[in-house]
Design a protein around this motif. Structure first.
Motif, mmCIF file in Angstrom:
data_model
loop_
_atom_site.group_PDB
_atom_site.id
_atom_site.type_symbol
_atom_site.label_atom_id
_atom_site.label_comp_id
_atom_site.label_asym_id
_atom_site.label_seq_id
_atom_site.Cartn_x
_atom_site.Cartn_y
_atom_site.Cartn_z
ATOM 1 N N ALA A 26 0.633 7.658 -5.061
ATOM 2 C CA ALA A 26 1.131 6.842 -3.948
ATOM 3 C C ALA A 26 1.861 7.694 -2.923
ATOM 4 O O ALA A 26 1.554 7.637 -1.729
ATOM 5 C CB ALA A 26 2.048 5.733 -4.469
ATOM 6 N N ILE A 27 2.810 8.486 -3.369
ATOM 7 C CA ILE A 27 3.615 9.248 -2.416
ATOM 8 C C ILE A 27 2.774 10.318 -1.733
ATOM 9 O O ILE A 27 2.963 10.604 -0.552
ATOM 10 C CB ILE A 27 4.881 9.834 -3.083
ATOM 11 N N SER A 28 1.818 10.888 -2.445
ATOM 12 C CA SER A 28 0.934 11.880 -1.834
ATOM 13 C C SER A 28 0.081 11.253 -0.740
ATOM 14 O O SER A 28 -0.078 11.830 0.337
ATOM 15 C CB SER A 28 0.035 12.515 -2.894
ATOM 16 N N CYS A 29 -0.457 10.086 -1.014
ATOM 17 C CA CYS A 29 -1.310 9.413 -0.028
ATOM 18 C C CYS A 29 -0.501 8.834 1.137
ATOM 19 O O CYS A 29 -0.962 8.848 2.282
ATOM 20 C CB CYS A 29 -2.114 8.308 -0.702
ATOM 21 N N LEU A 30 0.694 8.341 0.857
ATOM 22 C CA LEU A 30 1.500 7.719 1.907
ATOM 23 C C LEU A 30 1.959 8.707 2.972
ATOM 24 O O LEU A 30 2.275 8.304 4.088
ATOM 25 C CB LEU A 30 2.720 7.024 1.300
ATOM 26 N N THR A 31 1.971 9.973 2.657
ATOM 27 C CA THR A 31 2.403 10.970 3.636
ATOM 28 C C THR A 31 1.238 11.544 4.440
ATOM 29 O O THR A 31 1.436 12.440 5.256
ATOM 30 C CB THR A 31 3.148 12.120 2.938
ATOM 31 N N ILE A 37 -6.210 6.820 3.972
ATOM 32 C CA ILE A 37 -5.545 7.427 2.820
ATOM 33 C C ILE A 37 -4.172 6.789 2.611
ATOM 34 O O ILE A 37 -3.753 6.546 1.477
ATOM 35 C CB ILE A 37 -5.461 8.954 2.978
ATOM 36 N N ARG A 38 -3.463 6.478 3.704
ATOM 37 C CA ARG A 38 -2.179 5.778 3.584
ATOM 38 C C ARG A 38 -2.364 4.404 2.954
ATOM 39 O O ARG A 38 -1.520 3.953 2.172
ATOM 40 C CB ARG A 38 -1.503 5.647 4.946
ATOM 41 N N LEU A 39 -3.474 3.741 3.278
ATOM 42 C CA LEU A 39 -3.774 2.451 2.656
ATOM 43 C C LEU A 39 -3.871 2.616 1.138
ATOM 44 O O LEU A 39 -3.305 1.833 0.382
ATOM 45 C CB LEU A 39 -5.072 1.867 3.219
ATOM 46 N N TRP A 40 -4.569 3.657 0.695
ATOM 47 C CA TRP A 40 -4.689 3.910 -0.739
ATOM 48 C C TRP A 40 -3.338 4.222 -1.363
ATOM 49 O O TRP A 40 -3.075 3.865 -2.524
ATOM 50 C CB TRP A 40 -5.704 5.016 -1.023
ATOM 51 N N GLY A 41 -2.461 4.866 -0.611
ATOM 52 C CA GLY A 41 -1.115 5.123 -1.117
ATOM 53 C C GLY A 41 -0.380 3.838 -1.424
ATOM 54 O O GLY A 41 0.279 3.704 -2.461
ATOM 55 N N SER A 42 -0.490 2.869 -0.532
ATOM 56 C CA SER A 42 0.147 1.570 -0.764
ATOM 57 C C SER A 42 -0.496 0.838 -1.937
ATOM 58 O O SER A 42 0.197 0.179 -2.718
ATOM 59 C CB SER A 42 0.073 0.704 0.497
ATOM 60 N N ILE A 43 -1.792 0.971 -2.076
ATOM 61 C CA ILE A 43 -2.492 0.325 -3.204
ATOM 62 C C ILE A 43 -2.052 0.952 -4.524
ATOM 63 O O ILE A 43 -1.738 0.241 -5.491
ATOM 64 C CB ILE A 43 -4.019 0.411 -3.011
ATOM 65 N N PHE A 44 -2.027 2.296 -4.586
ATOM 66 C CA PHE A 44 -1.577 2.965 -5.812
ATOM 67 C C PHE A 44 -0.142 2.572 -6.146
ATOM 68 O O PHE A 44 0.197 2.317 -7.307
ATOM 69 C CB PHE A 44 -1.676 4.485 -5.680
ATOM 70 N N GLY A 45 0.713 2.530 -5.129
ATOM 71 C CA GLY A 45 2.098 2.138 -5.354
ATOM 72 C C GLY A 45 2.214 0.724 -5.876
ATOM 73 O O GLY A 45 2.984 0.452 -6.812
ATOM 74 N N LEU A 46 1.442 -0.185 -5.300
ATOM 75 C CA LEU A 46 1.480 -1.579 -5.733
ATOM 76 C C LEU A 46 0.965 -1.723 -7.169
ATOM 77 O O LEU A 46 1.499 -2.511 -7.949
ATOM 78 C CB LEU A 46 0.664 -2.450 -4.774
ATOM 79 N N ILE A 79 0.042 -2.079 2.986
ATOM 80 C CA ILE A 79 -1.361 -2.509 2.906
ATOM 81 C C ILE A 79 -1.724 -3.299 4.155
ATOM 82 O O ILE A 79 -2.764 -3.064 4.767
ATOM 83 C CB ILE A 79 -1.611 -3.326 1.621
ATOM 84 N N MET A 80 -0.860 -4.218 4.533
ATOM 85 C CA MET A 80 -1.147 -5.028 5.724
ATOM 86 C C MET A 80 -1.219 -4.163 6.977
ATOM 87 O O MET A 80 -2.096 -4.359 7.819
ATOM 88 C CB MET A 80 -0.080 -6.120 5.871
ATOM 89 N N ASN A 81 -0.319 -3.217 7.122
ATOM 90 C CA ASN A 81 -0.292 -2.357 8.307
ATOM 91 C C ASN A 81 -1.483 -1.412 8.375
ATOM 92 O O ASN A 81 -1.983 -1.122 9.463
ATOM 93 C CB ASN A 81 0.992 -1.541 8.359
ATOM 94 N N ASN A 82 -1.923 -0.901 7.255
ATOM 95 C CA ASN A 82 -2.950 0.124 7.256
ATOM 96 C C ASN A 82 -4.380 -0.414 7.111
ATOM 97 O O ASN A 82 -5.331 0.314 7.314
ATOM 98 C CB ASN A 82 -2.664 1.166 6.179
ATOM 99 N N LYS A 83 -4.534 -1.685 6.773
ATOM 100 C CA LYS A 83 -5.890 -2.234 6.693
ATOM 101 C C LYS A 83 -6.349 -2.814 8.025
ATOM 102 O O LYS A 83 -7.504 -3.052 8.243
ATOM 103 C CB LYS A 83 -5.997 -3.290 5.598
ATOM 104 N N SER A 84 -5.409 -3.027 8.918
ATOM 105 C CA SER A 84 -5.709 -3.625 10.212
ATOM 106 C C SER A 84 -6.432 -2.643 11.115
ATOM 107 O O SER A 84 -6.222 -1.438 11.052
ATOM 108 C CB SER A 84 -4.410 -4.085 10.871
ATOM 109 N N ASN A 85 -7.256 -3.169 11.991
ATOM 110 C CA ASN A 85 -7.942 -2.346 12.990
ATOM 111 C C ASN A 85 -7.104 -2.158 14.255
ATOM 112 O O ASN A 85 -7.459 -1.414 15.132
ATOM 113 C CB ASN A 85 -9.292 -2.974 13.370
#
Length: 90
Positions: A26-31, A37-46, A79-85
């Motif tokens: 999570a922390i690796s992807c969120l940065t 990739i940030r979206l995946w960070g939020s998913i891993f964290g969740l 997740i909401m912020n990073n999945k949006s177009n």
């Protein structure tokens, strides 16, 4: 030898290992600068949050439990912020 190895495979150790892997991912992807990739960070964290709830509750670490609830909210927002177009994410 196998019984010695199997004696270390406990629920607590499995949970701790899963927390380690999911939190590190999570922390690796969120940065990352990449939005996907940030979206995946939020998913891993969740995905790791139920494990944090379990371990903090079982250990009586109430401050960690409160933080886990706060982090869950943050991961959902991520997740909401990073999945949006939309450029701003909303």
């Amino acid at each position: 030898m196998l019984t010695i190895i199997l004696s270390y495979i406990t629920l607590a150790n499995i949970v701790q290992f899963a927390i380690l892997v999911l939190s590190a991912a999570a922390i690796s992807c969120l940065t990352s600068a990449n939005k996907k990739i940030r979206l995946w960070g939020s998913i891993f964290g969740l995905l790791g949050q139920p494990l944090w709830f379990y371990t903090s509750y079982m250990a009586g670490q109430w401050a960690i439990l409160i933080l886990a609830i706060w982090y869950t909210r943050a991961y959902i927002k991520g997740i909401m912020n990073n999945k949006s177009n939309q450029p701003g994410g909303y």
